[in-house]
Design a protein around this motif. Sequence first.
Motif, mmCIF file in Angstrom:
data_model
loop_
_atom_site.group_PDB
_atom_site.id
_atom_site.type_symbol
_atom_site.label_atom_id
_atom_site.label_comp_id
_atom_site.label_asym_id
_atom_site.label_seq_id
_atom_site.Cartn_x
_atom_site.Cartn_y
_atom_site.Cartn_z
ATOM 1 N N HIS A 152 6.283 5.015 5.207
ATOM 2 C CA HIS A 152 4.965 4.407 5.395
ATOM 3 C C HIS A 152 4.535 4.487 6.855
ATOM 4 C CE1 HIS A 152 4.673 2.667 1.322
ATOM 5 N NE2 HIS A 152 5.983 2.713 1.407
ATOM 6 N N LEU A 153 5.488 4.578 7.737
ATOM 7 C CA LEU A 153 5.212 4.714 9.165
ATOM 8 C C LEU A 153 4.900 6.166 9.503
ATOM 9 C CD1 LEU A 153 7.496 3.094 11.893
ATOM 10 C CD2 LEU A 153 6.354 5.272 12.228
ATOM 11 N N THR A 154 5.775 7.076 9.085
ATOM 12 C CA THR A 154 5.627 8.479 9.482
ATOM 13 C C THR A 154 4.456 9.171 8.796
ATOM 14 O OG1 THR A 154 7.268 9.130 7.800
ATOM 15 C CG2 THR A 154 8.080 8.708 10.035
ATOM 16 N N ALA A 155 3.953 8.600 7.693
ATOM 17 C CA ALA A 155 2.802 9.206 7.014
ATOM 18 C C ALA A 155 1.504 9.005 7.789
ATOM 19 C CB ALA A 155 2.653 8.618 5.613
ATOM 20 N N ALA A 200 0.842 -1.190 0.000
ATOM 21 C CA ALA A 200 0.000 0.000 0.000
ATOM 22 C C ALA A 200 0.874 1.235 0.000
ATOM 23 C CB ALA A 200 -0.910 -0.004 1.231
ATOM 24 N N GLY A 201 0.425 2.266 -0.692
ATOM 25 C CA GLY A 201 1.149 3.527 -0.646
ATOM 26 C C GLY A 201 1.037 4.160 0.725
ATOM 27 N N PRO A 202 1.913 5.135 1.023
ATOM 28 C CA PRO A 202 1.802 5.817 2.317
ATOM 29 C C PRO A 202 0.417 6.412 2.499
ATOM 30 C CG PRO A 202 3.851 6.414 1.216
ATOM 31 C CD PRO A 202 3.026 5.646 0.219
ATOM 32 N N TYR A 203 -0.014 6.464 3.738
ATOM 33 C CA TYR A 203 -1.333 7.005 4.081
ATOM 34 C C TYR A 203 -1.489 8.391 3.473
ATOM 35 C CZ TYR A 203 -5.021 8.895 7.104
ATOM 36 O OH TYR A 203 -6.152 9.469 7.593
ATOM 37 N N ALA A 204 -2.614 8.617 2.785
ATOM 38 C CA ALA A 204 -2.784 9.859 2.028
ATOM 39 C C ALA A 204 -3.814 10.804 2.630
ATOM 40 C CB ALA A 204 -3.179 9.518 0.590
ATOM 41 N N PRO A 239 -3.028 4.145 17.083
ATOM 42 C CA PRO A 239 -3.129 2.747 16.653
ATOM 43 C C PRO A 239 -2.717 2.508 15.209
ATOM 44 C CG PRO A 239 -5.086 3.397 17.877
ATOM 45 C CD PRO A 239 -4.301 4.642 17.662
ATOM 46 N N ALA A 240 -3.075 3.434 14.311
ATOM 47 C CA ALA A 240 -2.765 3.224 12.897
ATOM 48 C C ALA A 240 -1.268 3.226 12.644
ATOM 49 C CB ALA A 240 -3.441 4.293 12.042
ATOM 50 N N ARG A 241 -0.552 4.137 13.296
ATOM 51 C CA ARG A 241 0.908 4.169 13.105
ATOM 52 C C ARG A 241 1.560 2.984 13.808
ATOM 53 N NH1 ARG A 241 4.737 9.419 13.982
ATOM 54 N NH2 ARG A 241 3.250 10.223 12.434
ATOM 55 N N LEU A 242 1.082 2.638 14.980
ATOM 56 C CA LEU A 242 1.662 1.511 15.703
ATOM 57 C C LEU A 242 1.470 0.210 14.923
ATOM 58 C CD1 LEU A 242 3.089 0.609 18.297
ATOM 59 C CD2 LEU A 242 0.831 0.242 19.305
ATOM 60 N N SER A 243 0.315 0.064 14.265
ATOM 61 C CA SER A 243 0.029 -1.146 13.497
ATOM 62 C C SER A 243 1.041 -1.333 12.369
ATOM 63 C CB SER A 243 -1.391 -1.082 12.933
ATOM 64 O OG SER A 243 -1.628 -2.175 12.053
ATOM 65 N N ILE A 244 1.241 -0.301 11.546
ATOM 66 C CA ILE A 244 2.183 -0.442 10.424
ATOM 67 C C ILE A 244 3.612 -0.517 10.948
ATOM 68 C CG2 ILE A 244 2.432 2.038 9.950
ATOM 69 C CD1 ILE A 244 2.290 -0.846 7.348
ATOM 70 N N ALA A 245 3.904 0.144 12.074
ATOM 71 C CA ALA A 245 5.240 0.087 12.658
ATOM 72 C C ALA A 245 5.591 -1.340 13.066
ATOM 73 C CB ALA A 245 5.333 1.024 13.866
ATOM 74 N N CYS A 246 4.686 -1.979 13.800
ATOM 75 C CA CYS A 246 4.936 -3.350 14.248
ATOM 76 C C CYS A 246 5.063 -4.298 13.062
ATOM 77 C CB CYS A 246 3.818 -3.810 15.178
ATOM 78 S SG CYS A 246 3.825 -3.029 16.807
ATOM 79 N N ALA A 247 4.193 -4.119 12.075
ATOM 80 C CA ALA A 247 4.226 -5.010 10.914
ATOM 81 C C ALA A 247 5.516 -4.853 10.118
ATOM 82 C CB ALA A 247 3.020 -4.736 10.022
ATOM 83 N N LEU A 248 5.924 -3.620 9.856
ATOM 84 C CA LEU A 248 7.133 -3.394 9.067
ATOM 85 C C LEU A 248 8.378 -3.893 9.790
ATOM 86 C CD1 LEU A 248 6.485 0.151 7.554
ATOM 87 C CD2 LEU A 248 6.817 -1.977 6.267
ATOM 88 N N GLU A 297 6.374 3.739 18.716
ATOM 89 C CA GLU A 297 6.387 4.229 17.338
ATOM 90 C C GLU A 297 7.745 4.850 17.005
ATOM 91 O OE1 GLU A 297 3.170 6.982 17.206
ATOM 92 O OE2 GLU A 297 1.707 5.477 17.864
ATOM 93 N N ALA A 298 8.261 5.674 17.906
ATOM 94 C CA ALA A 298 9.552 6.321 17.679
ATOM 95 C C ALA A 298 10.673 5.285 17.625
ATOM 96 C CB ALA A 298 9.830 7.340 18.786
ATOM 97 N N GLU A 299 10.591 4.291 18.489
ATOM 98 C CA GLU A 299 11.599 3.220 18.483
ATOM 99 C C GLU A 299 11.555 2.455 17.161
ATOM 100 O OE1 GLU A 299 12.734 -0.916 20.847
ATOM 101 O OE2 GLU A 299 11.083 0.329 21.587
ATOM 102 N N ALA A 300 10.352 2.167 16.688
ATOM 103 C CA ALA A 300 10.218 1.444 15.429
ATOM 104 C C ALA A 300 10.841 2.220 14.278
ATOM 105 C CB ALA A 300 8.741 1.175 15.135
ATOM 106 N N GLU A 301 10.633 3.526 14.265
ATOM 107 C CA GLU A 301 11.217 4.355 13.214
ATOM 108 C C GLU A 301 12.743 4.287 13.250
ATOM 109 O OE1 GLU A 301 11.267 9.036 11.750
ATOM 110 O OE2 GLU A 301 9.763 8.372 13.207
ATOM 111 N N ARG A 302 13.320 4.358 14.455
ATOM 112 C CA ARG A 302 14.783 4.279 14.578
ATOM 113 C C ARG A 302 15.300 2.916 14.129
ATOM 114 N NH1 ARG A 302 13.583 6.665 19.568
ATOM 115 N NH2 ARG A 302 13.932 4.699 20.668
ATOM 116 N N VAL A 303 14.628 1.862 14.566
ATOM 117 C CA VAL A 303 15.071 0.507 14.232
ATOM 118 C C VAL A 303 14.976 0.270 12.724
ATOM 119 C CG1 VAL A 303 14.499 -1.942 14.478
ATOM 120 C CG2 VAL A 303 14.560 -0.473 16.501
#
Length: 199
Positions: free
Chosen positions: A119-122, A55-59, A127-136, A101-107
Motif C-alpha cells: 500500500h506504500l510502494t503503490a 483501501a486497496g493499493p493506489y491504482a 506527499p501521498a506516499r509519505l501520508s500512507i507511510a506515516c499512517a501505516l 518513505e524508504a525508512e517507513a518501508e524498511r520498518v
Amino acid sequence: HVDPVETRGLWARLPGAAAIVSGRMLLRSETRSAVLEVVVPLYGPEAADLLNDGAGPYAGPAKAETTAVPRSSLSPGRISALVTEAASNSSPADPPAAEAEAEAERVLSRTPYARLVEHLTARPTGPARLSIACALVARAGAWSGNAECKQFERRHRDRWADLARSAPELVAFDLVSAQALVAGAERAAGVGRQRDRES
C-alpha cells in the motif's frame, strides 16, 4: 469500552481520530457492525468496504468520475483523486521525505504487517506516499508495540503534522485506511491461529 454510537460526532468531524478510537472495535464482526451503523449513514455504503478491508493499493491517476465523489466521502474510490491532488500541490523533490518513505518501508517490513508495504510502494513518491507511510507505521506500532515503529513516528511527527495541515483530507483518509488495514491483518492472523489450534 467505547460505545460506537458515542463516536458519531467524532466520525462526522474527525474521521481519522474516530478510526483510532474505534480501532479495537474493528476486530470483531459484531462490534465492527456497530461501527458501520454509525459511519455508513454519514459517508455512504462504500465506507463499509474501507472499514472492512482498508483501501486497496493506489491504482493510478484519478479518473474524471472519481473527482465527482463528495469531498466528505470515505469511499475507496476517492483515494485516486486525493493522491492526484496531493501530487499537484507538492513541492519539488524533497530528499528528507524520500528518506522517510524508504525508512517507513524498511520498518513496516519488519512488523507482523509486512504485507501492507504494497500500500506504500503503490503510491507515487511525495506527499501521498509519505501520508500512507506515516499512517501505516503509526498504527502498526500502536497495535503491535513495535519499538522501531514508535521511534519512526517520533522522528517524523513534525513532518506528518505539516502534511496534515497541507493535505488534511488525504491524511485523515489514510489514518482510517491504515487502521482498517491493520485490524484486517489482525483478524486474518487470529483466524490463522484458530485454525492452527484446531488442526
